[in-house]
Design a protein around this motif. Structure first.
Motif, PDB file in Angstrom:
ATOM      1  N   LEU A 329      -8.930 -10.009  -3.560  1.00 49.44           N
ATOM      2  CA  LEU A 329      -8.579  -8.811  -2.798  1.00 49.44           C
ATOM      3  C   LEU A 329      -7.078  -8.552  -2.765  1.00 49.44           C
ATOM      4  CD1 LEU A 329     -11.020  -9.125   0.251  1.00 49.44           C
ATOM      5  CD2 LEU A 329     -11.286  -7.757  -1.814  1.00 49.44           C
ATOM      6  N   PHE A 330      -6.279  -9.400  -3.430  1.00 48.78           N
ATOM      7  CA  PHE A 330      -4.829  -9.230  -3.355  1.00 48.78           C
ATOM      8  C   PHE A 330      -4.349  -7.918  -3.974  1.00 48.78           C
ATOM      9  CE2 PHE A 330      -0.345 -10.721  -4.091  1.00 48.78           C
ATOM     10  CZ  PHE A 330      -0.046 -10.877  -2.753  1.00 48.78           C
ATOM     11  N   PRO A 331      -4.861  -7.486  -5.136  1.00 44.67           N
ATOM     12  CA  PRO A 331      -4.439  -6.175  -5.645  1.00 44.67           C
ATOM     13  C   PRO A 331      -4.748  -5.037  -4.676  1.00 44.67           C
ATOM     14  CG  PRO A 331      -5.447  -7.444  -7.400  1.00 44.67           C
ATOM     15  CD  PRO A 331      -5.685  -8.207  -6.121  1.00 44.67           C
ATOM     16  N   ASP A 332      -5.907  -5.089  -4.008  1.00 45.41           N
ATOM     17  CA  ASP A 332      -6.234  -4.065  -3.019  1.00 45.41           C
ATOM     18  C   ASP A 332      -5.219  -4.063  -1.878  1.00 45.41           C
ATOM     19  OD1 ASP A 332      -8.433  -3.599  -4.553  1.00 45.41           O
ATOM     20  OD2 ASP A 332      -9.899  -4.338  -3.115  1.00 45.41           O
ATOM     21  N   TYR A 333      -4.868  -5.267  -1.423  1.00 51.96           N
ATOM     22  CA  TYR A 333      -3.888  -5.377  -0.335  1.00 51.96           C
ATOM     23  C   TYR A 333      -2.549  -4.788  -0.768  1.00 51.96           C
ATOM     24  CZ  TYR A 333      -0.931  -7.422   3.250  1.00 51.96           C
ATOM     25  OH  TYR A 333      -0.033  -7.598   4.279  1.00 51.96           O
ATOM     26  N   LEU A 334      -2.119  -5.109  -1.987  1.00 54.07           N
ATOM     27  CA  LEU A 334      -0.823  -4.615  -2.458  1.00 54.07           C
ATOM     28  C   LEU A 334      -0.834  -3.105  -2.669  1.00 54.07           C
ATOM     29  CD1 LEU A 334       0.354  -7.319  -5.008  1.00 54.07           C
ATOM     30  CD2 LEU A 334       0.986  -7.043  -2.612  1.00 54.07           C
ATOM     31  N   GLN A 335      -1.983  -2.551  -3.010  1.00 53.15           N
ATOM     32  CA  GLN A 335      -2.040  -1.097  -3.175  1.00 53.15           C
ATOM     33  C   GLN A 335      -1.573  -0.386  -1.913  1.00 53.15           C
ATOM     34  OE1 GLN A 335      -6.066  -0.209  -4.406  1.00 53.15           O
ATOM     35  NE2 GLN A 335      -5.460  -0.105  -6.563  1.00 53.15           N
ATOM     36  N   GLN A 336      -2.106  -0.800  -0.771  1.00 46.23           N
ATOM     37  CA  GLN A 336      -1.665  -0.152   0.459  1.00 46.23           C
ATOM     38  C   GLN A 336      -0.231  -0.490   0.790  1.00 46.23           C
ATOM     39  OE1 GLN A 336      -2.652  -1.502   4.309  1.00 46.23           O
ATOM     40  NE2 GLN A 336      -2.626   0.522   5.216  1.00 46.23           N
ATOM     41  N   LEU A 337       0.119  -1.777   0.700  1.00 44.68           N
ATOM     42  CA  LEU A 337       1.463  -2.194   1.066  1.00 44.68           C
ATOM     43  C   LEU A 337       2.510  -1.417   0.279  1.00 44.68           C
ATOM     44  CD1 LEU A 337       3.445  -4.131   2.502  1.00 44.68           C
ATOM     45  CD2 LEU A 337       3.103  -5.710   0.589  1.00 44.68           C
ATOM     46  N   GLU A 338       2.338  -1.315  -1.021  1.00 47.84           N
ATOM     47  CA  GLU A 338       3.361  -0.717  -1.866  1.00 47.84           C
ATOM     48  C   GLU A 338       3.255   0.802  -1.942  1.00 47.84           C
ATOM     49  OE1 GLU A 338       3.809  -4.670  -4.722  1.00 47.84           O
ATOM     50  OE2 GLU A 338       3.024  -2.805  -5.571  1.00 47.84           O
TER      51      GLU A 338
END
Length: 513
Positions: A329-338
Motif C-alpha cells: 500500500l506504500f505507492p497508494d500512501y505516497l500518491q496522496q502525500l505527494e
C-alpha cells in the motif's frame, strides 16, 4: 533583472545532461550518491541505505540545487516548520506533525506527549479487557485518516496481530459490507477518524456501522465507538462518550496524522511498543533532516532529483516499486502525500507557478509489476524516474530462495534500466533493443519493522516538504479536493444546474429530474 531563484534555475538549465554511463566514470560515484539514516534499536537491524547513483544527479547539479535551496531559503523554512511557525499560510496554521515525534515547539510537544499517554491508556485498557472481549476493529476514515493506518496495519500485522483491524474509507457500501462480513459484532469496536467529525463519507459509513451493531444485538452501539478527531466537541454531540475520544491538534494535517491518535488502529493491532518504535524511526529521520545541510540531507537530495526530472527533463510521472509484499500500500500512501501536497498551480504568494509541480506518483509491488508495467519503463517513449524499495531481511520463513530471487530481481531491474542493450543474438533487432540511460534510486532497508516503516514515511514527508520549498508552493493545504465535494452536495440538495452531459448522467442514474 532576474531574482535569485530564477538565476538558480537558469544556472541549472545551463548545466550539461550527461548519461549514466558517463557519470559512472567517476569511481567514487556510488559513495558520493549514497547515504544511510540509522536509529538505535534494542535488537536487530536499524537503518536504511539510500542510493541515487543510478540517477543523473552530478556534482555540478547538486551544487546548482544547493544554490537553489539557498535562494528559496530552505534553511529558514525548515526551521519554521520544526519550531511551529504558521507556515501553512493559506489557512493560517502551524504544521506540527513532527511534534508528535518529539521535535517542535515545546508546548506542542508536551501536548502531543499528553495525548499519546491518553491513547496508550485506552489501547492498553482495551487489550486488558476493559471494554469486554475485543477481537475486531472497523476503522472508518478517508484520505489521510485511512491511508496511513491501512499502510501500517498491512505492513506490521504479518507477525503480530492483537486485534484484527479493517480500514474502510470508500462510501461505496460494498467496502463496509466486506468489513462487516469479516467481523463478529459482539466483539467489534468502531473507530471513527475525522479531523472535523463532519466528513460526509466517514460519518455516513459510521452511521451504517452503528446500525449494523444494533441490528446484530449490540444494545449500546455508541458505546463501541472510539472517536479520533481534532473536534472532540463534535464527537460528543454525535454521541461518543468523552472517555473514548482521542483528540489530536488542529495543526496536524490529515495526510500527516498517522503519528497522532489517527494511529490508534495501528497501536491496537500490534501494541503500543510497536507504535512507539514507528515514532522512533520517524524521529531519527527528523533529526537527520533538521541537522544535515545541503546534498548530505537525504530527503533534500531526493527533492533535488525530483526537481531535476520534473523541471529539467520534463518527466510527468514518478514510479515507486516496493519489492516487499508488506509495502503493497506504500505507492497508494505516497500518491496522496505527494500529489495532494504539491499538486498546486500557484505559489505561496498566490502567483502562477513558473514550471511543473508534483509529478504523477504511481507504482506497484515487485515482482508482479515486472510482468505488468516494466515494458513501458524499459522500452516505452516516456522517461520515468523509478524508486525501488526493498528489505535485506525477508518477511517470510520459507526457503531463502524466495527472498534471494526477489532481491536479485529488484537490483537487476535498476541495472537493466541504466545499462540497456539488445537481446537479439546478433544485437541488431530493434524490437529487442533497450535504450538504457533510464534512472532509478534504491532504498534498501536492513529490515522492515515498525521503526523502518516510520522512517520511510517520515523521509517522504520531508522530501515532499523540500520539494514544496524548492517550487515556492505551500504543500499543506488541499483546496483541490473541495470543489467536487461541494458540487456533490449541490446535487443532493437540488440546488444547482450542470452541463448537459452531467445532467443526462444524473437522469440516467435516477438522480435527476
Amino acid at each position: 533583472m532576474s531574482s535569485p531563484v530564477q538565476s538558480a534555475w537558469d544556472n541549472l538549465r545551463a548545466l550539461p545532461n550527461r548519461t549514466l554511463v558517463e557519470l559512472f566514470e567517476d569511481g567514487e560515484r556510488v559513495g558520493k550518491m549514497g547515504g544511510r539514516i540509522e536509529w538505535d534499536a534494542e535488537e536487530g537491524s536499524n537503518g536504511i541505505l539510500f542510493d541515487w547513483s543510478k540517477t543523473h544527479l552530478s556534482d555540478e547539479l547538486l551544487g546548482g540545487f544547493e544554490a537553489l535551496a539557498a535562494a528559496t531559503d530552505f534553511g529558514g523554512k525548515r526551521a519554521a516548520l520544526l519550531t511551529g511557525e504558521k507556515i501553512n499560510v493559506t489557512e493560517g496554521r502551524a504544521v506540527e506533525h513532527t511534534a508528535q515525534r518529539g521535535i517542535g515547539a515545546e508546548p506542542s510537544v508536551e501536548e502531543a506527549m499528553a495525548l499519546h499517554a491518553r491513547m496508550r491508556m485506552l489501547v492498553e485498557a482495551i487489550h486488558q479487557g476493559a471494554l469486554g472481549e475485543v477481537k475486531h476493529l472497523i476503522h472508518i476514515g478517508i484520505g489521510g485518516s485511512a491511508l496511513g493506518p491501512a499502510l501500517a496495519v498491512n505492513a506490521l500485522t504479518r507477525d503480530l496481530e492483537l486485534v484484527d483491524v479493517h480500514v474502510v474509507s470508500n462510501i461505496d457500501g460494498v467496502a463496509l459490507e466486506e468489513a462487516f462480513a469479516a467481523c463478529d459484532p459482539a466483539t467489534t469496536l468502531v473507530a471513527v477518524a475525522s479531523k472535523t467529525f463532519t466528513t460526509i463519507e466517514t460519518m455516513t459509513n459510521a452511521q451504517s456501522a452503528l446500525k449494523w451493531l444494533s441490528d446484530n444485538g449490540v444494545t449500546d452501539p455508541s458505546g463501541r465507538v472510539i472517536a479520533l478527531t481534532a473536534s472532540p466537541e463534535k464527537a460528543v454531540e454525535w454521541g461518543v462518550d468523552e472517555t473514548r475520544i482521542l483528540p489530536f491538534a488542529e495543526s496536524v494535517g490529515g495526510r500527516y496524522s498517522i503519528w497522532s491518535s489517527i494511529g490508534f488502529p495501528v497501536a491496537l493491532a500490534v501494541g503500543w511498543d510497536e507504535f512507539e518504535a514507528m515514532l522512533a524511526g520517524a524521529r531519527a529521520v527528523d533529526v537527520h533532516f533538521s541537522e544535515t545541510e545541503g546534498r548530505h540531507n537525504l530527503p533534500l537530495r531526493a527533492a533535488f532529483a525530483d526537481q531535476y526530472y520534473a523541471r529539467l527533463r520534463g518527466c510527468e510521472t514518478r514510479a515507486v516499486f516496493a519489492y516487499d509484499e508488506r509495502l503493497g500500500l506504500f505507492p497508494d500512501y505516497l500518491q496522496q502525500l505527494e500529489m495532494e501536497s504539491n499538486g498546486k498551480r500557484v505559489t505561496s504568494e498566490g502567483e502562477p507557478v513558473n514550471g511543473p509541480t508534483a509529478p504523477i506518483t504511481w507504482g506497484g509491488v515487485g515482482t508482479d509489476a515486472q510482468h505488468a508495467v516494466f515494458q513501458l519503463l524499459h522500452q516505452g517513449t516516456h522517461l520515468v524516474p523509478v524508486d525501488f524499495i526493498a528489505s535485506i531481511a525477508p518477511g517470510d520463513a520459507l526457503d531463502p530462495a524466495h527472498h534471494q530471487i526477489l532481491l536479485t530481481n529488484c537490483f537487476a531491474q535498476g541495472a537493466a534500466l541504466m545499462a540497456g542493450g539488445n537481446m537479439a543474438a546478433d544485437g541488431k533487432d530493434p524490437a529487442r533493443a533497450f535504450p538504457g540511460d533510464r534512472p532509478s534510486a534504491t532504498m534498501l532497508c536492513d529490515d522492515l519493522d515498525a521503526a523502518t516503516l516510520g522512517a520511510l514515511i517520515a523521509f517522504h514527508e520531508h522530501r515532499t516538504f523540500a520539494n514544496g520549498v524548492l517550487m515556492g508552493i505551500n504543500p499543506f493545504d488541499q483546496f483541490g479536493v473541495e470543489l467536487g465535494k461541494k458540487m456533490a452536495k449541490d446535487i443532493e440538495g437540488g440546488e444547482a444546474s450542470f452541463d448537459p452531459s452531467t445532467t443526462e448522467l444524473l437522469k440516467a442514474a435516477g438522480l435527476g429530474g
